[in-house]
Design a protein around this motif. Structure first.
Motif, PDB file in Angstrom:
ATOM      1  N   PRO B 110       0.831  -1.216   0.000  1.00 20.34           N
ATOM      2  CA  PRO B 110       0.000   0.000   0.000  1.00 20.34           C
ATOM      3  C   PRO B 110       0.865   1.266   0.000  1.00 20.34           C
ATOM      4  O   PRO B 110       2.029   1.224   0.380  1.00 20.34           O
ATOM      5  CB  PRO B 110      -0.803  -0.133   1.304  1.00 20.34           C
ATOM      6  CG  PRO B 110      -0.085  -1.119   2.141  1.00 20.34           C
ATOM      7  CD  PRO B 110       0.701  -1.994   1.223  1.00 20.34           C
ATOM      8  N   GLU B 111       0.259   2.322  -0.439  1.00 22.68           N
ATOM      9  CA  GLU B 111       0.903   3.645  -0.468  1.00 22.68           C
ATOM     10  C   GLU B 111       1.449   3.971   0.937  1.00 22.68           C
ATOM     11  O   GLU B 111       0.751   3.786   1.925  1.00 22.68           O
ATOM     12  CB  GLU B 111      -0.174   4.665  -0.870  1.00 22.68           C
ATOM     13  CG  GLU B 111       0.302   6.090  -1.054  1.00 22.68           C
ATOM     14  CD  GLU B 111       0.932   6.297  -2.440  1.00 22.68           C
ATOM     15  OE1 GLU B 111       0.531   5.592  -3.387  1.00 22.68           O
ATOM     16  OE2 GLU B 111       1.815   7.162  -2.544  1.00 22.68           O
ATOM     17  N   GLY B 112       2.687   4.412   0.970  1.00 22.20           N
ATOM     18  CA  GLY B 112       3.226   4.847   2.260  1.00 22.20           C
ATOM     19  C   GLY B 112       3.886   3.740   3.058  1.00 22.20           C
ATOM     20  O   GLY B 112       4.326   3.958   4.188  1.00 22.20           O
ATOM     21  N   LEU B 113       3.962   2.544   2.483  1.00 25.01           N
ATOM     22  CA  LEU B 113       4.622   1.448   3.201  1.00 25.01           C
ATOM     23  C   LEU B 113       5.831   0.978   2.410  1.00 25.01           C
ATOM     24  O   LEU B 113       5.755   0.729   1.209  1.00 25.01           O
ATOM     25  CB  LEU B 113       3.655   0.267   3.384  1.00 25.01           C
ATOM     26  CG  LEU B 113       4.271  -1.019   3.964  1.00 25.01           C
ATOM     27  CD1 LEU B 113       4.685  -0.815   5.413  1.00 25.01           C
ATOM     28  CD2 LEU B 113       3.314  -2.195   3.843  1.00 25.01           C
ATOM     29  N   GLY B 114       6.953   0.860   3.089  1.00 21.57           N
ATOM     30  CA  GLY B 114       8.148   0.302   2.467  1.00 21.57           C
ATOM     31  C   GLY B 114       8.525  -0.990   3.159  1.00 21.57           C
ATOM     32  O   GLY B 114       8.601  -1.040   4.387  1.00 21.57           O
ATOM     33  N   VAL B 115       8.685  -2.060   2.394  1.00 12.98           N
ATOM     34  CA  VAL B 115       9.151  -3.326   2.958  1.00 12.98           C
ATOM     35  C   VAL B 115      10.215  -3.850   2.014  1.00 12.98           C
ATOM     36  O   VAL B 115       9.938  -4.106   0.840  1.00 12.98           O
ATOM     37  CB  VAL B 115       7.999  -4.366   3.064  1.00 12.98           C
ATOM     38  CG1 VAL B 115       8.535  -5.704   3.563  1.00 12.98           C
ATOM     39  CG2 VAL B 115       6.889  -3.864   3.974  1.00 12.98           C
ATOM     40  N   GLU B 116      11.429  -3.973   2.461  1.00 10.02           N
ATOM     41  CA  GLU B 116      12.489  -4.459   1.568  1.00 10.02           C
ATOM     42  C   GLU B 116      13.604  -5.103   2.369  1.00 10.02           C
ATOM     43  O   GLU B 116      13.757  -4.869   3.562  1.00 10.02           O
ATOM     44  CB  GLU B 116      13.041  -3.310   0.715  1.00 10.02           C
ATOM     45  CG  GLU B 116      13.524  -2.130   1.524  1.00 10.02           C
ATOM     46  CD  GLU B 116      13.920  -0.919   0.666  1.00 10.02           C
ATOM     47  OE1 GLU B 116      14.181  -1.100  -0.536  1.00 10.02           O
ATOM     48  OE2 GLU B 116      13.974   0.179   1.216  1.00 10.02           O
ATOM     49  N   PRO B 117      14.378  -5.948   1.678  1.00 10.36           N
ATOM     50  CA  PRO B 117      15.525  -6.525   2.380  1.00 10.36           C
ATOM     51  C   PRO B 117      16.561  -5.436   2.656  1.00 10.36           C
ATOM     52  O   PRO B 117      16.686  -4.481   1.881  1.00 10.36           O
ATOM     53  CB  PRO B 117      16.061  -7.567   1.396  1.00 10.36           C
ATOM     54  CG  PRO B 117      15.508  -7.196   0.072  1.00 10.36           C
ATOM     55  CD  PRO B 117      14.218  -6.469   0.322  1.00 10.36           C
ATOM     56  N   LEU B 118      17.294  -5.594   3.714  1.00 13.68           N
ATOM     57  CA  LEU B 118      18.296  -4.604   4.118  1.00 13.68           C
ATOM     58  C   LEU B 118      19.301  -4.344   2.988  1.00 13.68           C
ATOM     59  O   LEU B 118      19.657  -3.189   2.732  1.00 13.68           O
ATOM     60  CB  LEU B 118      19.016  -5.104   5.383  1.00 13.68           C
ATOM     61  CG  LEU B 118      20.179  -4.250   5.908  1.00 13.68           C
ATOM     62  CD1 LEU B 118      19.685  -2.868   6.336  1.00 13.68           C
ATOM     63  CD2 LEU B 118      20.848  -4.942   7.101  1.00 13.68           C
ATOM     64  N   GLY B 155      18.647  -8.464   6.192  1.00 13.95           N
ATOM     65  CA  GLY B 155      17.585  -8.303   7.170  1.00 13.95           C
ATOM     66  C   GLY B 155      16.378  -7.647   6.531  1.00 13.95           C
ATOM     67  O   GLY B 155      16.241  -7.652   5.309  1.00 13.95           O
ATOM     68  N   ALA B 156      15.538  -7.102   7.363  1.00 14.27           N
ATOM     69  CA  ALA B 156      14.308  -6.505   6.851  1.00 14.27           C
ATOM     70  C   ALA B 156      14.234  -5.042   7.258  1.00 14.27           C
ATOM     71  O   ALA B 156      14.546  -4.698   8.390  1.00 14.27           O
ATOM     72  CB  ALA B 156      13.103  -7.247   7.421  1.00 14.27           C
ATOM     73  N   VAL B 157      13.845  -4.208   6.301  1.00 11.04           N
ATOM     74  CA  VAL B 157      13.628  -2.801   6.606  1.00 11.04           C
ATOM     75  C   VAL B 157      12.160  -2.486   6.307  1.00 11.04           C
ATOM     76  O   VAL B 157      11.700  -2.661   5.178  1.00 11.04           O
ATOM     77  CB  VAL B 157      14.557  -1.880   5.781  1.00 11.04           C
ATOM     78  CG1 VAL B 157      14.258  -0.414   6.081  1.00 11.04           C
ATOM     79  CG2 VAL B 157      16.017  -2.202   6.079  1.00 11.04           C
ATOM     80  N   ILE B 158      11.449  -2.102   7.352  1.00 10.08           N
ATOM     81  CA  ILE B 158      10.020  -1.837   7.208  1.00 10.08           C
ATOM     82  C   ILE B 158       9.765  -0.397   7.629  1.00 10.08           C
ATOM     83  O   ILE B 158      10.078  -0.008   8.758  1.00 10.08           O
ATOM     84  CB  ILE B 158       9.202  -2.818   8.094  1.00 10.08           C
ATOM     85  CG1 ILE B 158       9.438  -4.268   7.626  1.00 10.08           C
ATOM     86  CG2 ILE B 158       7.715  -2.462   8.060  1.00 10.08           C
ATOM     87  CD1 ILE B 158       9.023  -5.320   8.636  1.00 10.08           C
ATOM     88  N   ARG B 159       9.245   0.372   6.685  1.00 15.71           N
ATOM     89  CA  ARG B 159       8.974   1.776   7.008  1.00 15.71           C
ATOM     90  C   ARG B 159       7.502   2.070   6.748  1.00 15.71           C
ATOM     91  O   ARG B 159       7.012   1.883   5.634  1.00 15.71           O
ATOM     92  CB  ARG B 159       9.840   2.694   6.155  1.00 15.71           C
ATOM     93  CG  ARG B 159      11.339   2.549   6.388  1.00 15.71           C
ATOM     94  CD  ARG B 159      12.043   3.484   5.427  1.00 15.71           C
ATOM     95  NE  ARG B 159      13.488   3.507   5.606  1.00 15.71           N
ATOM     96  CZ  ARG B 159      14.343   3.069   4.671  1.00 15.71           C
ATOM     97  NH1 ARG B 159      13.891   2.595   3.515  1.00 15.71           N
ATOM     98  NH2 ARG B 159      15.641   3.144   4.881  1.00 15.71           N
ATOM     99  N   ILE B 160       6.852   2.524   7.804  1.00 16.01           N
ATOM    100  CA  ILE B 160       5.421   2.799   7.688  1.00 16.01           C
ATOM    101  C   ILE B 160       5.243   4.317   7.797  1.00 16.01           C
ATOM    102  O   ILE B 160       5.627   4.912   8.805  1.00 16.01           O
ATOM    103  CB  ILE B 160       4.645   2.080   8.819  1.00 16.01           C
ATOM    104  CG1 ILE B 160       5.016   0.580   8.849  1.00 16.01           C
ATOM    105  CG2 ILE B 160       3.135   2.250   8.646  1.00 16.01           C
ATOM    106  CD1 ILE B 160       4.931  -0.060  10.211  1.00 16.01           C
ATOM    107  N   GLY B 161       4.688   4.893   6.748  1.00 20.65           N
ATOM    108  CA  GLY B 161       4.559   6.347   6.706  1.00 20.65           C
ATOM    109  C   GLY B 161       3.556   6.881   7.723  1.00 20.65           C
ATOM    110  O   GLY B 161       2.729   6.132   8.253  1.00 20.65           O
ATOM    111  N   SER B 162       3.622   8.180   7.995  1.00 18.37           N
ATOM    112  CA  SER B 162       2.692   8.797   8.949  1.00 18.37           C
ATOM    113  C   SER B 162       1.252   8.565   8.516  1.00 18.37           C
ATOM    114  O   SER B 162       0.925   8.716   7.344  1.00 18.37           O
ATOM    115  CB  SER B 162       2.938  10.307   9.017  1.00 18.37           C
ATOM    116  OG  SER B 162       4.202  10.527   9.570  1.00 18.37           O
TER     117      SER B 162
END
Lengths: 250, 452
Positions: B110-118, B155-162
């Protein structure tokens, strides 16, 4: 069906039953009455297999099998079921888990397959209706937070589902108001049949107004001192136990 | 210190071999951090039982082991399919620490979510990672975080936008293979939850039955104002795996962090959880369940720092130990001076199914403020024999009766699990670990069907 012969039972060194004999035939309803401390509850607990009770002599057979050599669960699977005076609360175990596990254990012992889930649910709902219990009881932990009356109804619900050959009811009337008593009695009466027997232990005659016994026994100091029909219960109600004691001493 | 040196030398050599084949040199800040991690690990060495925090946990299975590094992420999809949680989820998968695109599914984020390997996050924009990585889990925390800092490259990098509410759970899967030579991995998980965002992240550790690897994971979670995160650790590694993990959480104002730390597998398991409640109205909930049998050893150390007034924490850990299994629970709550009007509750209950099982439990409260509401307690016991009897009088055989009651003991924590798939999986696992004839899985079905 049930044959108890000269049963002696000791609990923590005290002899509670001192040569009790009793025969229950199929189709019969028996009531055992007696003053507090006479050993009423001990009898049903020993038949169910409670481990703190030591049988020092005598025998119990059920349909020809030696009950004392059977595991607790084997006794239940054979059709001997005890309704507790004080049902245990089992936090975290949902009623539905208990009912299904118990029913399947019995079917398995008879060499039958497990009951399919939809059939099971239909059966349970039917029995719930008899006991005037809400379906929400199924998701609640066994007896946890139940009122006294709810606990007793829950015991009978298990009986209705498991259809024991011999239902033993240990003071199933204690702590019940009249409405709950009627529901419990209706449940027990629905169990009565030519293929089954009921053994009730009670302190009060009141229960017997709703579940009419074929035989009444008076248990005093570990032995049955007098047996009769339902009129004996009425006599006990009006005259108390003293006269029986005097009569048996004479 | 010889075990430490041998271990470190071998690892450095293997890492160097791997890096030689890398096409791009790593950024200097990464190199500097690695060196700091390695130096710190070398200085600290593997913990011994003389270290207070490792008093009950012997790590020789790791320190004396010879672990290679995985060279690929080959894993049969059909085997993976038998291990994964059947969830409609965003998936990020690692096989012995190596990223597997094949087993991942990040197609429709979804918009505003980043999920990717390190590795990908680093090659795309390493500076955007550098600010957060290692901010919470420093090399000082433990020899294992130092080791991870020195050698983590995936690893995993997960960024969830405001303001982003992520509907699907984000599932980070770590598969452990049955390798000819055991391997080790040092995964790093970074979760940045923006203001008022909401998400569920599951770290799932699972593997082949004969796997005997070593996983040393470090997770960092940053919750900005009002962020809500449910975080699961579902550790179902093989009974020969060693699993060391630490989770570090930094909570802003009005944020809520709920942790489910469920450990069913592993030969040697150590989890550290640390949450810093840094601003008013931050709330941390820790729910834990560990079930160990055979000679499994499971150690959970948790810490909550109430660094600000009006913060809340609640912890409930349940342990079930059979055979000769050993459990450790050490839960600490620290209330800083001036952190008034906080509330902290902690409870640990353990069930010993055998005379030879052992639990060491220690709830600790350190309070430096004077207007607080705190409680803590620990209990250890056996199954209620009266309940066992009552069930048996219904025709239920003794072992099934004990199984039902064991499941019931876990229930108090499992009832908090909002993801049904996870709850059911754990119930089945707990039931399945008991002898086959329990057949409790079927009971679970009925109860679930009736609720639906």
């Amino acid at each position: 069906m049930l044959e108890v012969k000269d049963l002696h039972v000791t609990v923590e060194g005290n002899e509670i039953l001192k040569g009790l004999s009793l025969t229950v035939n199929v189709g019969e309803v028996h009531a055992i009455m007696g003053p507090n401390g006479s050993g009423k509850s001990t009898l049903s607990a020993v038949i169910a297999g409670k481990e703190d009770y030591e049988v020092t002599s005598g025998s119990i057979t059920f349909e020809g099998r030696n009950v004392l050599e059977m595991e607790i669960e084997e006794r239940a699977q054979a059709g001997l079921l005890l309704g507790f005076q004080y049902p245990v609360e089992i936090p975290g175990v949902k009623n539905i888990y208990l009912l299904k596990a118990a029913l399947n254990a019995q079917r398995k012992a008879r060499g039958e397959n497990e009951i399919p889930a939809p059939e099971f649910m239909k059966l349970v709902r039917e029995k719930l209706a008899v006991m005037k219990m809400d379906a929400s009881f199924l998701q609640r932990a066994v007896n946890e937070g139940f009122s006294g009356g709810e606990k007793k109804r829950n015991e009978i619900l298990q009986m209705l589902l498991l259809e024991p050959k011999l239902a033993m009811l240990d003071e199933i009337d204690s702590g019940l108001d009249i409405d709950a008593m009627k529901i419990v009695a209706d449940g027990v009466n629905s169990l009565r049949s030519e293929e089954r027997a009921v053994l009730m232990v009670t302190h009060y005659q009141r229960l017997l107004d709703y579940i009419t016994p074929d035989y009444v026994h008076v248990l005093v100091d570990g032995r049955i001192v007098k047996s009769g029909d339902k009129s004996l219960a009425l006599e006990l109600e009006s005259r108390g136990y003293e006269w029986v004691l005097e009569e048996s001493a004479a | 210190m010889s075990a430490t040196h041998t271990f470190l030398d071998r690892l450095e050599e293997r890492i160097a071999n791997r890096r030689e084949s890398a096409t791009t040199p790593e950024p200097s800040w990464v190199t500097a951090r690695r060196q700091a991690g390695a130096a710190r690990f070398e200085a600290l060495g593997f913990p011994t039982r003389r270290d207070e925090a490792w008093k009950y946990t012997d790590v020789r299975r790791i320190s004396e082991g010879d672990f290679a590094l995985a060279q690929d992420a080959d894993f049969s999809p059909s085997t993976a399919a038998t291990l994964v949680l059947p969830l409609d989820a965003i998936r990020l998968s690692f096989v012995d620490g190596v990223f597997s695109a094949e087993l991942s599914d990040m197609a429709s984020l979804p918009e505003g979510l980043g999920v990717e390997p390190l590795s990908r996050a680093m090659s795309t924009n390493h500076e955007s990672v550098g600010g957060s990585l290692g901010r919470l889990a420093g090399v000082e925390f433990s020899p294992f975080t130092a080791l991870n800092t020195a050698f983590a490259d995936e690893g995993a990098v997960i960024r969830i936008g405001s303001g982003v509410v992520v509907e699907k759970p984000i599932l980070v899967q770590f598969f452990s293979r049955a390798n000819a030579q055991p391997v080790m991995s040092h995964p790093r998980v970074l979760i940045e939850a923006g203001a008022r965002s909401q998400a569920t992240v599951i770290e799932h550790y699972v593997g082949e039955e004969d796997a005997a690897n070593f996983t040393n994971v470090v997770s960092e979670v940053l919750l900005e104002r009002g962020a809500i995160l449910s975080h699961y650790i579902l550790q179902e590694a093989s009974l020969q795996d060693a699993h060391i993990g630490s989770l570090h959480v930094d909570q802003g104002r009005d944020s809520r962090f709920t942790s489910f730390n469920i450990n069913l597998g592993g030969a040697l398991v150590r989890n550290d959880l640390v949450a810093d409640l840094n601003a008013e109205n931050a709330e941390a909930n820790y729910y834990g369940l560990f079930f160990a049998q055979g000679r499994q050893h499971v150690d959970n150390h948790t810490l909550v720092n109430h660094n600000a007034p009006h913060t809340f924490s609640n912890e409930n850990y349940k342990g079930i130990l059979g055979d000769r299994a050993r459990g450790v629970f050490n839960g600490k709550v620290i209330v800083k001076r001036d952190s008034q009007k906080i509330e902290a509750h902690q409870s640990n209950a353990n069930l010993l199914l055998s005379d030879r099982a052992e639990i060491d439990t220690k709830p600790e409260l350190e309070i430096y403020a004077d207007d607080v509401k705190c409680s803590h307690g620990a209990t250890t016991g056996q199954l209620d024999e009266e309940a066992v009897f009552a069930l048996r009088t219904r025709g239920i055989d003794e072992q099934t009766a004990r199984g039902l009651l064991t499941l019931a003991f876990a229930g108090e924590v499992m009832d908090k699990v909002t993801l049904d798939t996870v709850a059911e999986r754990v119930e089945r696992a707990v039931a399945g670990k008991l002898p086959e004839r329990f057949n409790l899985g079927d009971l679970v079905d009925v109860a679930t069907a009736d609720q639906a």
